[in-house]
Design a protein around this motif. Structure first.
Motif, PDB file in Angstrom:
ATOM      1  N   LEU A 149       2.856  -6.446  -0.242  1.00 28.26           N
ATOM      2  CA  LEU A 149       2.352  -6.996   1.024  1.00 28.26           C
ATOM      3  C   LEU A 149       1.766  -8.405   0.900  1.00 28.26           C
ATOM      4  O   LEU A 149       2.204  -9.314   1.629  1.00 28.26           O
ATOM      5  CB  LEU A 149       1.335  -6.024   1.630  1.00 28.26           C
ATOM      6  CG  LEU A 149       0.861  -6.343   3.050  1.00 28.26           C
ATOM      7  CD1 LEU A 149       2.008  -6.278   4.036  1.00 28.26           C
ATOM      8  CD2 LEU A 149      -0.255  -5.371   3.463  1.00 28.26           C
ATOM      9  N   VAL A 207       4.768  -3.139   9.252  1.00 24.98           N
ATOM     10  CA  VAL A 207       3.421  -2.808   8.769  1.00 24.98           C
ATOM     11  C   VAL A 207       2.367  -3.229   9.786  1.00 24.98           C
ATOM     12  O   VAL A 207       1.451  -2.469  10.114  1.00 24.98           O
ATOM     13  CB  VAL A 207       3.160  -3.494   7.405  1.00 24.98           C
ATOM     14  CG1 VAL A 207       1.707  -3.303   6.987  1.00 24.98           C
ATOM     15  CG2 VAL A 207       4.099  -2.937   6.354  1.00 24.98           C
ATOM     16  N   ASP A 208       2.485  -4.456  10.311  1.00 26.13           N
ATOM     17  CA  ASP A 208       1.480  -4.974  11.234  1.00 26.13           C
ATOM     18  C   ASP A 208       1.483  -4.235  12.570  1.00 26.13           C
ATOM     19  O   ASP A 208       0.429  -3.996  13.170  1.00 26.13           O
ATOM     20  CB  ASP A 208       1.698  -6.474  11.471  1.00 26.13           C
ATOM     21  CG  ASP A 208       1.365  -7.312  10.245  1.00 26.13           C
ATOM     22  OD1 ASP A 208       0.643  -6.804   9.363  1.00 26.13           O
ATOM     23  OD2 ASP A 208       1.828  -8.462  10.164  1.00 26.13           O
ATOM     24  N   GLU A 228       2.667  -1.188  12.917  1.00 25.20           N
ATOM     25  CA  GLU A 228       2.534   0.240  12.611  1.00 25.20           C
ATOM     26  C   GLU A 228       3.556   1.069  13.381  1.00 25.20           C
ATOM     27  O   GLU A 228       3.300   2.208  13.772  1.00 25.20           O
ATOM     28  CB  GLU A 228       1.108   0.724  12.914  1.00 25.20           C
ATOM     29  CG  GLU A 228       0.052   0.004  12.091  1.00 25.20           C
ATOM     30  CD  GLU A 228      -1.352   0.501  12.385  1.00 25.20           C
ATOM     31  OE1 GLU A 228      -1.523   1.255  13.361  1.00 25.20           O
ATOM     32  OE2 GLU A 228      -2.273   0.157  11.617  1.00 25.20           O
ATOM     33  N   ILE A 262       2.886   4.960  10.048  1.00 21.96           N
ATOM     34  CA  ILE A 262       3.405   4.074   9.005  1.00 21.96           C
ATOM     35  C   ILE A 262       2.424   4.053   7.838  1.00 21.96           C
ATOM     36  O   ILE A 262       1.239   3.745   8.013  1.00 21.96           O
ATOM     37  CB  ILE A 262       3.606   2.646   9.557  1.00 21.96           C
ATOM     38  CG1 ILE A 262       4.671   2.640  10.659  1.00 21.96           C
ATOM     39  CG2 ILE A 262       3.973   1.684   8.427  1.00 21.96           C
ATOM     40  CD1 ILE A 262       6.045   3.035  10.181  1.00 21.96           C
ATOM     41  N   ARG A 263       2.911   4.391   6.646  1.00 24.29           N
ATOM     42  CA  ARG A 263       2.083   4.344   5.443  1.00 24.29           C
ATOM     43  C   ARG A 263       2.833   3.597   4.345  1.00 24.29           C
ATOM     44  O   ARG A 263       3.999   3.886   4.085  1.00 24.29           O
ATOM     45  CB  ARG A 263       1.744   5.757   4.958  1.00 24.29           C
ATOM     46  CG  ARG A 263       0.834   6.543   5.893  1.00 24.29           C
ATOM     47  CD  ARG A 263       0.436   7.871   5.262  1.00 24.29           C
ATOM     48  NE  ARG A 263      -0.386   8.681   6.142  1.00 24.29           N
ATOM     49  CZ  ARG A 263      -0.864   9.875   5.830  1.00 24.29           C
ATOM     50  NH1 ARG A 263      -0.606  10.398   4.628  1.00 24.29           N
ATOM     51  NH2 ARG A 263      -1.600  10.557   6.690  1.00 24.29           N
ATOM     52  N   LEU A 264       2.128   2.665   3.727  1.00 29.72           N
ATOM     53  CA  LEU A 264       2.717   1.934   2.610  1.00 29.72           C
ATOM     54  C   LEU A 264       2.724   2.802   1.361  1.00 29.72           C
ATOM     55  O   LEU A 264       1.776   3.547   1.100  1.00 29.72           O
ATOM     56  CB  LEU A 264       1.921   0.662   2.329  1.00 29.72           C
ATOM     57  CG  LEU A 264       2.063  -0.485   3.329  1.00 29.72           C
ATOM     58  CD1 LEU A 264       1.015  -1.546   3.046  1.00 29.72           C
ATOM     59  CD2 LEU A 264       3.446  -1.082   3.278  1.00 29.72           C
ATOM     60  N   ILE A 295       7.853   1.890   2.315  1.00 31.62           N
ATOM     61  CA  ILE A 295       7.157   2.600   3.384  1.00 31.62           C
ATOM     62  C   ILE A 295       7.474   4.081   3.288  1.00 31.62           C
ATOM     63  O   ILE A 295       8.639   4.468   3.148  1.00 31.62           O
ATOM     64  CB  ILE A 295       7.550   2.046   4.772  1.00 31.62           C
ATOM     65  CG1 ILE A 295       7.001   0.618   4.946  1.00 31.62           C
ATOM     66  CG2 ILE A 295       7.041   2.949   5.898  1.00 31.62           C
ATOM     67  CD1 ILE A 295       7.375  -0.037   6.245  1.00 31.62           C
TER      68      ILE A 295
END
Length: 294
Positions: A65, A13-14, A16, A55-57, A48
């Motif tokens: 998160l 996530v961080d 991407e 990258i999309r949550l 994800i």
């Protein structure tokens, strides 16, 4: 819930990116994908969205998160609590410093810190204060030395702070330099050389002009104070600089009231500091305290 799988999720996530996260964690891309898949299987939901190039949550990923960060923080705290007490301060210490602090404060701190704690390996990053806050949120450093923000949220803890007095300045040949007792209204008719509107320095200055119902004319914004000083010295406008940057290349303007900002050392609330981080903060407190009589 596996800590390694949570770390993989947060890093993806961080960063991407699966590939960049894998590189950061020293894993292959299939290995980091496997860790994420194992976490998703355990939770019974996708975290994800893989249908997009970026990258999309998913909704579930967005809800997980903040909890994932807290869980890993608590694991970190447990390790700190269980580590043997030792008079020897050692290990790696990751810190961030703003460019101004890196140039005008950090050298004195590190000279003393490296002398007193040779067993510590320092990892330094230099960036603007707003970017530093974001990197701290991602746990990419243990401490950040930045301009303190009046909008700083509760997830940050201030370990030390000190004033950074500033002065209105112009170049020696600027028309304002010839005025004996300039007022704020005199500055309003000339271009201002200031950092970006998101910075604490800009907010301090703009508030003064707003309260006086005067226009502010910012030109060519840059967050590098050395560049602002150079442009000011050649007469492109007036500016506000820390007193420790003022020299013969500029003239100070006494407007009859002080201007200051606050610098400080910040960490994350709820995340215990290592012995090396605590030692550095003590050095900073001693050095800055002696300078400012704190």
């Amino acid at each position: 819930m596996d800590a390694n799988a949570l770390k993989a999720f947060l890093t993806i996530v961080d960063q991407e990116s699966f590939s960049e996260a894998a590189e950061l964690l020293h894993l292959t891309q299939p290995a980091i994908s496997k860790r994420l898949a194992a976490l998703e299987n355990q939770l019974g939901t996708a975290l994800i969205d893989r249908s997009h190039r970026q990258i999309r949550l998913t909704d579930a990923g967005a809800r997980l998160l903040p909890h994932a960060r807290i869980i890993l923080d608590e694991i970190h705290n447990a390790r700190m609590a269980l580590s043997p007490d030792s008079a020897t301060v050692e290990g790696e210490l990751q810190i961030i410093a703003s460019h101004h602090i890196g140039l005008h404060h950090l050298p004195n701190w590190l000279h003393r810190f490296n002398r007193d704690y040779p067993g510590v390996s320092l990892s330094l990053q230099f960036m603007e204060s707003d970017a530093a806050y974001e990197q701290m949120r991602k746990r990419n450093a243990e401490l950040a030395f930045v301009t303190l923000s009046d909008s700083m949220d509760s997830q940050f803890m201030i370990y030390d702070q000190w004033p950074d007095p500033m002065a209105f300045v112009v170049g020696p040949e600027h028309p304002l330099a010839a005025i004996d007792s300039p007022a704020l209204k005199d500055l309003a008719s000339h271009p201002a050389l200031l950092p970006d509107t998101t910075t604490a320095t800009y907010r301090v200055v703009s508030r003064l002009f707003l309260e006086a119902s005067l226009p502010l004319h910012p030109q060519m914004p840059t967050n590098y104070l050395e560049t602002i000083k150079m442009m000011t010295s050649v007469g492109l406008g007036w500016s506000v600089l820390p007193l420790n940057m003022v020299d013969d290349s500029v003239r100070t303007l006494d407007l009859g009231f002080p201007v200051t900002r606050v610098l400080g050392a910040v960490g994350l609330s709820g995340r215990q500091l290592s012995g090396a981080a605590r030692a550095l903060i003590e050095v900073v407190k001693s050095e800055e305290g002696s300078l400012h009589g704190i």
